[in-house]
Scaffold this motif. Structure first.
Motif, PDB file in Angstrom:
ATOM      1  N   CYS A  10       6.723   1.554   7.408  1.00 39.47           N
ATOM      2  CA  CYS A  10       6.739   0.162   6.919  1.00 39.47           C
ATOM      3  C   CYS A  10       5.438  -0.548   7.289  1.00 39.47           C
ATOM      4  CB  CYS A  10       7.930  -0.597   7.493  1.00 39.47           C
ATOM      5  SG  CYS A  10       9.490  -0.230   6.669  1.00 39.47           S
ATOM      6  N   ASP A  11       4.954  -0.344   8.509  1.00 37.02           N
ATOM      7  CA  ASP A  11       3.678  -0.947   8.936  1.00 37.02           C
ATOM      8  C   ASP A  11       2.542  -0.460   8.051  1.00 37.02           C
ATOM      9  OD1 ASP A  11       4.917  -2.353  10.974  1.00 37.02           O
ATOM     10  OD2 ASP A  11       4.243  -1.002  12.578  1.00 37.02           O
ATOM     11  N   MET A  12       2.496   0.840   7.785  1.00 38.43           N
ATOM     12  CA  MET A  12       1.434   1.416   6.947  1.00 38.43           C
ATOM     13  C   MET A  12       1.464   0.847   5.522  1.00 38.43           C
ATOM     14  SD  MET A  12       1.694   5.457   7.810  1.00 38.43           S
ATOM     15  CE  MET A  12       1.029   6.187   9.292  1.00 38.43           C
ATOM     16  N   ALA A  13       2.690   0.610   5.024  1.00 31.00           N
ATOM     17  CA  ALA A  13       2.872   0.182   3.635  1.00 31.00           C
ATOM     18  C   ALA A  13       2.796  -1.331   3.458  1.00 31.00           C
ATOM     19  CB  ALA A  13       4.211   0.697   3.117  1.00 31.00           C
ATOM     20  N   GLY A  14       2.763  -2.075   4.564  1.00 34.07           N
ATOM     21  CA  GLY A  14       2.791  -3.528   4.464  1.00 34.07           C
ATOM     22  C   GLY A  14       4.151  -4.051   4.071  1.00 34.07           C
ATOM     23  N   LEU A  15       5.201  -3.333   4.499  1.00 35.35           N
ATOM     24  CA  LEU A  15       6.580  -3.698   4.187  1.00 35.35           C
ATOM     25  C   LEU A  15       7.226  -4.382   5.393  1.00 35.35           C
ATOM     26  CD1 LEU A  15       7.534  -0.318   2.527  1.00 35.35           C
ATOM     27  CD2 LEU A  15       7.531  -2.528   1.352  1.00 35.35           C
ATOM     28  N   LYS A  16       8.218  -5.217   5.128  1.00 38.64           N
ATOM     29  CA  LYS A  16       8.993  -5.831   6.199  1.00 38.64           C
ATOM     30  C   LYS A  16       9.834  -4.753   6.880  1.00 38.64           C
ATOM     31  CE  LYS A  16       9.443  -9.915   3.394  1.00 38.64           C
ATOM     32  NZ  LYS A  16      10.326 -10.508   2.421  1.00 38.64           N
ATOM     33  N   VAL A  17       9.959  -4.852   8.190  1.00 38.06           N
ATOM     34  CA  VAL A  17      10.739  -3.846   8.922  1.00 38.06           C
ATOM     35  C   VAL A  17      12.213  -4.183   8.886  1.00 38.06           C
ATOM     36  CG1 VAL A  17      11.081  -2.755  11.161  1.00 38.06           C
ATOM     37  CG2 VAL A  17       8.797  -3.315  10.404  1.00 38.06           C
ATOM     38  N   THR A  64       0.858  -1.180   0.000  1.00 38.84           N
ATOM     39  CA  THR A  64       0.000   0.000   0.000  1.00 38.84           C
ATOM     40  C   THR A  64       0.896   1.233   0.000  1.00 38.84           C
ATOM     41  OG1 THR A  64      -1.616  -1.186   1.358  1.00 38.84           O
ATOM     42  CG2 THR A  64      -1.824   1.215   1.255  1.00 38.84           C
ATOM     43  N   PRO A  65       0.941   1.999  -1.096  1.00 37.89           N
ATOM     44  CA  PRO A  65       1.734   3.233  -1.072  1.00 37.89           C
ATOM     45  C   PRO A  65       1.266   4.142   0.066  1.00 37.89           C
ATOM     46  CG  PRO A  65       1.091   2.706  -3.311  1.00 37.89           C
ATOM     47  CD  PRO A  65       0.321   1.772  -2.403  1.00 37.89           C
ATOM     48  N   VAL A  66       2.231   4.778   0.724  1.00 38.04           N
ATOM     49  CA  VAL A  66       1.916   5.667   1.845  1.00 38.04           C
ATOM     50  C   VAL A  66       2.074   7.102   1.362  1.00 38.04           C
ATOM     51  CG1 VAL A  66       2.465   6.307   4.226  1.00 38.04           C
ATOM     52  CG2 VAL A  66       2.728   3.923   3.485  1.00 38.04           C
ATOM     53  N   THR A  67       0.954   7.796   1.274  1.00 39.32           N
ATOM     54  CA  THR A  67       0.956   9.147   0.719  1.00 39.32           C
ATOM     55  C   THR A  67       1.479  10.171   1.727  1.00 39.32           C
ATOM     56  OG1 THR A  67      -1.278   9.674   1.458  1.00 39.32           O
ATOM     57  CG2 THR A  67      -1.057   8.586  -0.710  1.00 39.32           C
ATOM     58  N   LEU A  68       1.898  11.300   1.189  1.00 38.79           N
ATOM     59  CA  LEU A  68       2.331  12.404   2.026  1.00 38.79           C
ATOM     60  C   LEU A  68       1.193  12.862   2.937  1.00 38.79           C
ATOM     61  CD1 LEU A  68       4.451  14.488   2.867  1.00 38.79           C
ATOM     62  CD2 LEU A  68       3.730  15.889   0.917  1.00 38.79           C
ATOM     63  N   ASP A  69      -0.024  12.882   2.427  1.00 33.79           N
ATOM     64  CA  ASP A  69      -1.164  13.271   3.259  1.00 33.79           C
ATOM     65  C   ASP A  69      -1.328  12.319   4.445  1.00 33.79           C
ATOM     66  OD1 ASP A  69      -1.778  15.496   1.739  1.00 33.79           O
ATOM     67  OD2 ASP A  69      -3.335  14.480   0.569  1.00 33.79           O
ATOM     68  N   THR A  70      -1.150  11.030   4.212  1.00 37.42           N
ATOM     69  CA  THR A  70      -1.239  10.045   5.292  1.00 37.42           C
ATOM     70  C   THR A  70      -0.136  10.274   6.313  1.00 37.42           C
ATOM     71  OG1 THR A  70      -2.241   8.412   3.820  1.00 37.42           O
ATOM     72  CG2 THR A  70      -1.197   7.570   5.827  1.00 37.42           C
ATOM     73  N   ILE A  71       1.074  10.534   5.827  1.00 31.48           N
ATOM     74  CA  ILE A  71       2.204  10.793   6.722  1.00 31.48           C
ATOM     75  C   ILE A  71       1.942  12.049   7.545  1.00 31.48           C
ATOM     76  CG2 ILE A  71       4.654  11.451   6.767  1.00 31.48           C
ATOM     77  CD1 ILE A  71       4.967   9.520   4.295  1.00 31.48           C
ATOM     78  N   LYS A  72       1.478  13.113   6.893  1.00 30.09           N
ATOM     79  CA  LYS A  72       1.213  14.369   7.596  1.00 30.09           C
ATOM     80  C   LYS A  72       0.084  14.239   8.614  1.00 30.09           C
ATOM     81  CE  LYS A  72       2.829  17.835   4.313  1.00 30.09           C
ATOM     82  NZ  LYS A  72       2.420  18.946   3.436  1.00 30.09           N
TER      83      LYS A  72
END
Length: 139
Positions: free
Chosen positions: A132-139, A94-102
């Motif tokens: 990484c958690d938001m994106a579904g990536l391995k830490v 899941t791409p993590v957008t700048l809006d989500t980060i902000k």
């Protein structure tokens, strides 16, 4: 290990371009900002970074690994400019957008939130884990 964020305009060099380079990776060339260059000088082989699409998408789309430390940028005749080589490691589910980060208060101090124009920037271990958690990536 240190963590970083590498920003690129997908119309110039996108995640699919990075993936296509495979294990050989590619120079992160073209950086013409002293602070971003200095961050690359601090990188070590094995450091990890987020690959971030700027412009319209504005999202973390994958993870890269530093495979060569700072060296002269082959696309510049000016010896002041250096770059590292990186290779793609994993695509974000899941791409993590700048809006989500902000919108996440845990990421309020992230450089991307405060200085979204800087093309290479450090990421703290905590910020790394959260994204990484938001994106579904391995830490």
């Amino acid at each position: 290990m240190q963590y970083w964020l590498f920003k690129s305009e997908p119309s110039t060099w996108g995640w699919q371009d990075q993936l296509a380079k495979g294990d050989a990776g590619e120079e992160w060339d073209g950086v013409r900002n002293y602070q971003a260059r200095n961050f690359m000088r601090d990188m070590a082989i094995g450091d990890r970074g987020f690959f971030y699409h700027s412009q319209t998408e504005k999202a973390v789309v994958g993870i890269v690994e530093v495979i060569a430390t700072a060296h002269p940028d082959s696309k510049s005749d000016d010896p002041r400019w250096e770059c590292v080589d990186i290779k793609a490691i994993e695509t974000a589910r899941t791409p993590v957008t700048l809006d989500t980060i902000k919108s996440d208060p845990r990421l309020a101090e992230m450089i991307l939130v405060k200085n979204s124009r800087l093309s290479v920037q450090p990421v703290t271990a905590e910020q790394w884990r959260i994204i990484c958690d938001m994106a579904g990536l391995k830490v």
